[in-house]
Design a protein around this motif. Sequence first.
Motif, mmCIF file in Angstrom:
data_model
loop_
_atom_site.group_PDB
_atom_site.id
_atom_site.type_symbol
_atom_site.label_atom_id
_atom_site.label_comp_id
_atom_site.label_asym_id
_atom_site.label_seq_id
_atom_site.Cartn_x
_atom_site.Cartn_y
_atom_site.Cartn_z
ATOM 1 N N GLY A 193 0.825 -1.216 0.000
ATOM 2 C CA GLY A 193 0.000 0.000 0.000
ATOM 3 C C GLY A 193 0.856 1.262 0.000
ATOM 4 N N LYS A 194 2.074 1.152 -0.523
ATOM 5 C CA LYS A 194 3.003 2.307 -0.530
ATOM 6 C C LYS A 194 2.461 3.448 -1.383
ATOM 7 C CE LYS A 194 6.242 -0.315 -2.157
ATOM 8 N NZ LYS A 194 5.370 -1.509 -2.182
ATOM 9 N N SER A 195 1.982 3.093 -2.583
ATOM 10 C CA SER A 195 1.452 4.145 -3.465
ATOM 11 C C SER A 195 0.181 4.736 -2.873
ATOM 12 C CB SER A 195 1.189 3.574 -4.863
ATOM 13 O OG SER A 195 2.397 3.088 -5.409
ATOM 14 N N SER A 196 -0.644 3.877 -2.273
ATOM 15 C CA SER A 196 -1.856 4.384 -1.616
ATOM 16 C C SER A 196 -1.478 5.341 -0.492
ATOM 17 C CB SER A 196 -2.674 3.240 -1.011
ATOM 18 O OG SER A 196 -2.950 2.265 -1.981
ATOM 19 N N LEU A 197 -0.401 5.014 0.248
ATOM 20 C CA LEU A 197 0.026 5.873 1.356
ATOM 21 C C LEU A 197 0.534 7.218 0.839
ATOM 22 C CD1 LEU A 197 0.688 6.519 4.275
ATOM 23 C CD2 LEU A 197 2.842 5.261 4.026
ATOM 24 N N THR A 224 -5.225 -1.405 8.287
ATOM 25 C CA THR A 224 -5.812 -1.664 9.602
ATOM 26 C C THR A 224 -7.338 -1.675 9.545
ATOM 27 O OG1 THR A 224 -5.707 -0.969 11.905
ATOM 28 C CG2 THR A 224 -5.738 0.772 10.289
ATOM 29 N N ASP A 225 -7.927 -1.137 8.449
ATOM 30 C CA ASP A 225 -9.392 -1.203 8.279
ATOM 31 C C ASP A 225 -9.871 -2.648 8.175
ATOM 32 O OD1 ASP A 225 -9.715 -1.246 4.818
ATOM 33 O OD2 ASP A 225 -7.834 -0.697 5.765
ATOM 34 N N GLN A 226 -9.075 -3.519 7.532
ATOM 35 C CA GLN A 226 -9.468 -4.930 7.414
ATOM 36 C C GLN A 226 -8.627 -5.847 8.292
ATOM 37 O OE1 GLN A 226 -9.546 -6.380 3.403
ATOM 38 N NE2 GLN A 226 -11.203 -5.010 2.786
#
Length: 446
Positions: A231-235, A330-332
């Motif tokens: 999730g680096k790009s999402s971050l 952390t949502d899932q």
Amino acid sequence: MTNTDTIAAISTPAGTGGIAVARISGPAAIAIADAIWQGLPLSHAKSHTAHYGSVMDSDGGELDQAVATVFRAPASFTGEDTVEISTHGSAYVQREILNSLIKAGARMAEAGEFTRRAFANGKLDLAQAEAVADVIASQSREANRIAISQMRGQFSSRLQQLRDQLLQLASLLELELDFSEEDVEFASREALLQIARQVKAEVERLSESFRTGSAIKNGIPVAIIGATNAGKSSLLNALLGDDRAIVSDIHGTTRDIVEDTITIGGYTFRLMDTAGLRQTSDTIENLGIQRSVSAASNAHIIIALIDGSNPTLPQTPPTTASVIWAWNKTDQFPPTAASTDTIDCAISAKTGSGIERLKALLADTAAREAASHAGEILITNARHHQALLQSSQSITRVIQALEANISGDLISIDLRLTIDHLSSILGQITTPEILQSIFTRFCIGK
Ligand SMILES: Nc1nc2c(ncn2[C@@H]2O[C@H](COP(=O)(O)OP(=O)(O)O)[C@@H](O)[C@H]2O)c(=O)[nH]1
Ligand SMILES: [Mg+2]
């Protein structure tokens, strides 16, 4: 060096604005301003006074109502007679007032020419003139603070002190030479060594401050590393609040480094989203992975991102960077009990939860790096860094020669070099080429 011509430029940014400022500097500044001015003649105006009137276009018709501020030499920024005329900020008015001024005898200013004149007239030394450009370019509170302190001359006076110490050393060595036949000792070599070692320590401290200083000025490099799909790009996108990098569930999507800046808590950060670290036979992806490793090793801060859906600790490359361990998704997938000791924060790049906490951690980490230099002068300019490195080399040779009891005339060459390198920072020794390369980076009108 005195300039016989008078220069003019619009000092406010191009385009339409509330107000635009035309600046005129040189021996004929007040006469030229008067030629396009209707109101109290500016030639009668005292220094540092502002006057309301009208400016004329190049055909002599009224162009705009304006306020003219008069600064008489030498009490002006450039050290010359200067007039600043504030008009309404229409693009047409700006163009036309410049035409009028040129018709009245001014010449269009080159980039940085006002500041260059201030330097030539001894109003600023070169390091201070460069700091003017840094103040203009500063994007964050901390970058601004460093630039202001340099513009005020804090770094310059430190350099002056170092120069004075070296000049003292040089004269002591010369005394030794003059009277060498008479076998009298004026200053012990040990006393000379002490001065030289002090100078070296301070030169090296200044030179080492460049790592932090340039990071604060240009953005503190932060590398986001982790496995593919962590999730680096999402971050990156979540931190920027923008869809900057491509997000997908296909492993190995990010190949090149995607970079953007963000300012948090007075510091600018250069965020770098990198290719996920994994074994792959894809040539292009491997090039991307190499870039990730090199970005991470140059970074001052690493965000090591753990994929909550597949938690493995990313391998951080050998580096002096501070590492922030962040658990993502952390949502899932809330952090496992075993991981809570390792991680600094739990986030969801998708929902944005924990992102504020991560930002606070970034600001804290930057503040810690800055605090390790609290009260010290930080240098931010590559030219200054280079000159300090060179003076550190020559003062090291001075120390070696003093220790080896080598004759003073051989030492004085390296001593001279050390002084020259420090003087070049202040512009006491310079070439037209160096000045050209410094001032052309300024904007027109500064
Ligand atoms: N549930 C959940 N999925 C996420 C989160 N962050 C990223 N993802 C998903 O994980 C996949 C990989 O994301 P990406 O940002 O491209 O990962 P990268 O390879 O590390 O750059 C995408 O399908 C994202 O939608 C998150 O916080 N929660
Ligand atoms: Mg990616």
